[in-house]
Write a protein that holds these residues in place. Structure first.
Motif, short mmCIF file in Angstrom:
data_model
loop_
_atom_site.label_atom_id
_atom_site.label_comp_id
_atom_site.label_asym_id
_atom_site.label_seq_id
_atom_site.Cartn_x
_atom_site.Cartn_y
_atom_site.Cartn_z
N GLY A 209 46.88 40.25 40.01
CA GLY A 209 45.75 41.17 40.16
C GLY A 209 44.43 40.43 40.09
N THR A 210 43.40 41.09 40.61
CA THR A 210 42.07 40.49 40.64
C THR A 210 41.57 40.18 39.23
N GLN A 211 41.93 41.05 38.28
CA GLN A 211 41.47 40.78 36.91
C GLN A 211 41.99 39.44 36.44
N GLY A 234 27.39 47.05 40.46
CA GLY A 234 28.51 46.21 40.86
C GLY A 234 29.80 46.58 40.16
N TYR A 235 30.77 45.70 40.33
CA TYR A 235 32.12 45.96 39.84
C TYR A 235 32.20 45.70 38.34
N TRP A 236 32.37 46.78 37.54
CA TRP A 236 32.39 46.63 36.09
C TRP A 236 33.60 45.79 35.63
N GLU A 308 33.83 35.23 45.80
CA GLU A 308 33.80 36.26 46.84
C GLU A 308 34.95 37.26 46.62
N ASP A 309 34.60 38.50 46.33
CA ASP A 309 35.61 39.54 46.12
C ASP A 309 35.76 40.33 47.42
N ASP A 310 36.89 40.11 48.10
CA ASP A 310 37.10 40.75 49.41
C ASP A 310 38.21 41.79 49.23
N GLY A 338 41.39 37.99 46.87
CA GLY A 338 41.95 39.12 47.63
C GLY A 338 42.98 39.83 46.78
N THR A 339 43.36 41.02 47.20
CA THR A 339 44.31 41.81 46.41
C THR A 339 45.18 42.66 47.34
N PHE A 340 46.38 42.99 46.87
CA PHE A 340 47.24 43.92 47.62
C PHE A 340 47.11 45.34 47.06
N SER A 341 46.21 45.52 46.09
CA SER A 341 46.09 46.83 45.44
C SER A 341 45.64 47.91 46.40
N LYS A 342 44.78 47.57 47.36
CA LYS A 342 44.26 48.60 48.27
C LYS A 342 45.11 48.70 49.54
N THR A 343 45.60 47.57 50.02
CA THR A 343 46.38 47.62 51.26
C THR A 343 47.80 48.14 51.01
N LEU A 348 51.57 47.41 42.15
CA LEU A 348 52.28 46.20 42.56
C LEU A 348 51.81 45.00 41.74
N ARG A 349 50.54 45.01 41.37
CA ARG A 349 49.90 43.92 40.62
C ARG A 349 50.12 42.57 41.28
N LEU A 350 49.76 42.45 42.51
CA LEU A 350 49.77 41.15 43.19
C LEU A 350 48.44 40.94 43.88
C1 PLP Z 1 35.43 45.75 43.57
C2 PLP Z 1 36.89 45.63 43.27
N1 PLP Z 1 37.46 44.42 43.37
C3 PLP Z 1 38.78 44.26 43.14
C4 PLP Z 1 39.59 45.32 42.79
C5 PLP Z 1 41.08 45.10 42.66
O1 PLP Z 1 41.52 44.87 41.42
P1 PLP Z 1 43.06 44.54 41.17
O2 PLP Z 1 43.51 43.51 42.15
O3 PLP Z 1 43.05 44.02 39.76
O4 PLP Z 1 43.82 45.81 41.32
C6 PLP Z 1 39.03 46.58 42.63
C7 PLP Z 1 39.85 47.71 42.19
O5 PLP Z 1 39.43 48.80 41.96
C8 PLP Z 1 37.66 46.74 42.90
O6 PLP Z 1 37.07 47.95 42.82
#
Ligand code: PLP
Length: 500
Positions: A209-211, A234-236, A308-310, A338-343, A348-350
């Motif tokens: 995950g992005t975190q 921005g992204y908290w 860069e957060d894409d 990058g993340t698979f959370s949105k796609t 999934l946490r990848l």
């Molecule tokens: C700006 C932004 N970046 C990244 C993510 C993805 O986070 P993660 O990959 O931990 O699910 C999110 C999720 O809400 C987001 O809002």
């Protein structure tokens, strides 16, 4: 000197105690932020009754051991937002907010500032007090959540069954090396073809995950006390990680061209700059070419990093997705996330990092050292899912569905509000921002909306500057069917109209 009762501050309120009990001088938050939050909460929860007088600023400052100016500033801020009224020669009184501020069941208590917890470390206290993740993560109009009901679970379970019929020891033992090799190869192809990212599979590290990606970035590229520029708003989630690791976040305002540092900002080069150039979160601004070059050159000259957060640029309606900033980098200063959370789906946490060549190996090593690499079977299934073309066709299908939902939401907004409220950032991603008049408290509006069983998030929560200079509602359309949008929005609109 403790607050004395020489000048009873308020009718029927336990103000001095209430404040003294909660104010923590060791708290890493600035004094004014902490005091503001305590008083604001007290007023909103009616612990401080309407009409009660706040103690004179000098007295409260003395009682808390802080500068008087801080108290004056907090009182002014509360007055600006209508929580209190200053009466010349008489003092500052809690305003009568009427039914608007009557305590309501908060829709997501996790977003309410938590009281400091004495048994936690300072870092732990900050982390918990600033926690941004809401408890409710599904339904109209939860932002940032994709349509998980349409995930192709039959294809996925077929691929998963194939793997589990004959898993290898590599799938089930400790993993090393930065992630499944096939997944990294598929990703490198995908990112080059669709996002203009310039990389080889060896530059990719798979995370949970992005975190986690942010944790690695902050731990490997910065030391406690280093500054990091963050988009404001921005992204908290990024702010939480950076603060928890002892970095100093500096909010840089965002305009229509993305992060907009002033010449004063440029005089203090930060260690890192965290940006979402393709679809600024949450305003949706796309960073201009000029700004991209400016940040890259600045990072190259001062040895800083551009993070860069894409996170969701696959979903752009109308125009083609814009290439990533990483593709412009000639000096190896960009870390691409990058993340698979949105796609696919968030549980999934990848996710992944694309790193400059010399950083990939140390990052993979640190990942193993700190967290151990995870989800090898899931990674292998995802690699197959991508190689067989399911990933791109799922994205294509979802782009059409989200586009229709986006249009339905815009239609509903126009139907109820005409042009009265602006829509910001509405041509990409999974959410948009419905602007509200700056004098409204969008948190109160959101609490009111929650009574109608609709979710919205207040724009002011995403701002570092408080009071937030702009107010609005973040509305997501990933977790609501197109046909359900009109009825849900009608309930939200009815709630909002009571404030206009
Ligand atoms: C700006 C932004 N970046 C990244 C993510 C993805 O986070 P993660 O990959 O931990 O699910 C999110 C999720 O809400 C987001 O809002």
């Amino acid at each position: 000197m403790p607050y004395s009762a020489q000048d009873p501050p308020s009718r029927g309120s336990a103000l001095p105690d209430f404040v003294l009990r909660q104010f923590d001088r060791g708290h890493p938050d600035f004094d004014h932020r902490q005091l503001y939050a305590i008083l604001q909460r007290g007023i909103r929860e009616s612990v401080l009754a309407a009409g009660s007088r706040l103690p004179p600023s000098r007295m409260l400052a003395q009682a808390l051991g802080i500068a008087r100016n801080t108290v004056v500033h907090v009182y002014e801020q509360l007055a600006l937002e209508g929580y209190v009224q200053a009466r010349v020669g008489r003092g500052t009184f809690v305003a009568d907010m009427g039914p608007r501020l009557s305590p309501v069941a908060a829709p997501d208590a996790a977003r309410q500032p938590a009281p400091p917890r004495k048994n936690l470390s300072r870092r732990g206290q900050t982390l918990v007090a600033d926690a941004g993740a809401a408890r409710l993560q599904w339904g109209a109009f939860t932002p940032g959540v994709p349509e998980v009901r349409l995930f192709p679970s039959r294809v996925w379970s077929r691929l998963q069954n194939q793997l589990w019929r004959a898993p290898t020891p590599q799938h089930l033992s400790y993993a090393t090396g930065g992630g499944d090799a096939d997944l990294r190869a598929s990703l490198a192809d995908y990112l080059q073809g669709t996002r203009g990212v310039v990389c080889t599979p060896e530059q990719i590290v798979i995370t949970s995950g992005t975190q986690q990606s942010l944790h690695l970035v902050a731990q490997l590229l910065a030391d406690p006390g280093d500054t990091v520029w963050l988009e404001d708003p921005g992204y908290w989630g990024a702010r939480s990680v950076f603060r928890a690791l002892g970095l100093k976040p500096v909010g840089v305002p965002v305009d229509g061209e993305g992060m907009a540092p002033s010449s004063r900002d440029f005089r203090h080069p930060p260690r890192m700059m965290f940006v979402s150039p393709s679809h600024q979160y949450p305003t949706g601004a796309v960073m201009s070419h000029g700004r991209r070059r400016q940040l890259l050159d600045f990072a190259a000259v001062h040895g800083g990093w551009v993070i860069e957060d894409d996170y969701d640029s696959e979903f752009r309606y109308g125009a083609r997705p814009l290439p990533a900033l990483q593709g412009l980098d000639r000096h190896g200063r960009v870390i691409y996330l990058g993340t698979f959370s949105k796609t696919l789906y968030p549980a999934l946490r990848l996710a992944y990092l694309v790193l400059p060549r010399d950083l990939a190996e140390p990052f993979a090593r640190a990942l193993g050292e700190l967290y151990r690499e995870g989800q090898s079977p899931q990674q292998a299934v995802l690699a197959r899912f991508m190689a067989e073309g399911h990933y791109t066709s799922h994205i294509r299908r979802m782009r059409g569905i989200y586009g229709a939902r986006h249009d339905a939401l815009i239609h509903a907004i126009r139907h109820h509000f005409g042009g009265q409220l602006p829509v910001v950032g509405g041509d990409a991603g999974l959410h948009l921002v419905l602007g509200l008049p700056a004098e409204l408290d969008d948190r109160v509006v959101v609490e009111h909306i929650a009574r109608t069983k609709v979710v919205a998030r207040p724009l002011s929560l995403y701002h570092m500057r408080q009071p937030a200079p702009a107010k609005g509602l973040l509305l997501g359309y990933g977790a609501v069917r197109e046909e359900d949008i009109p009825a849900n929005f009608a309930r939200l609109a009815h709630a909002v109209q009571q404030f206009l």
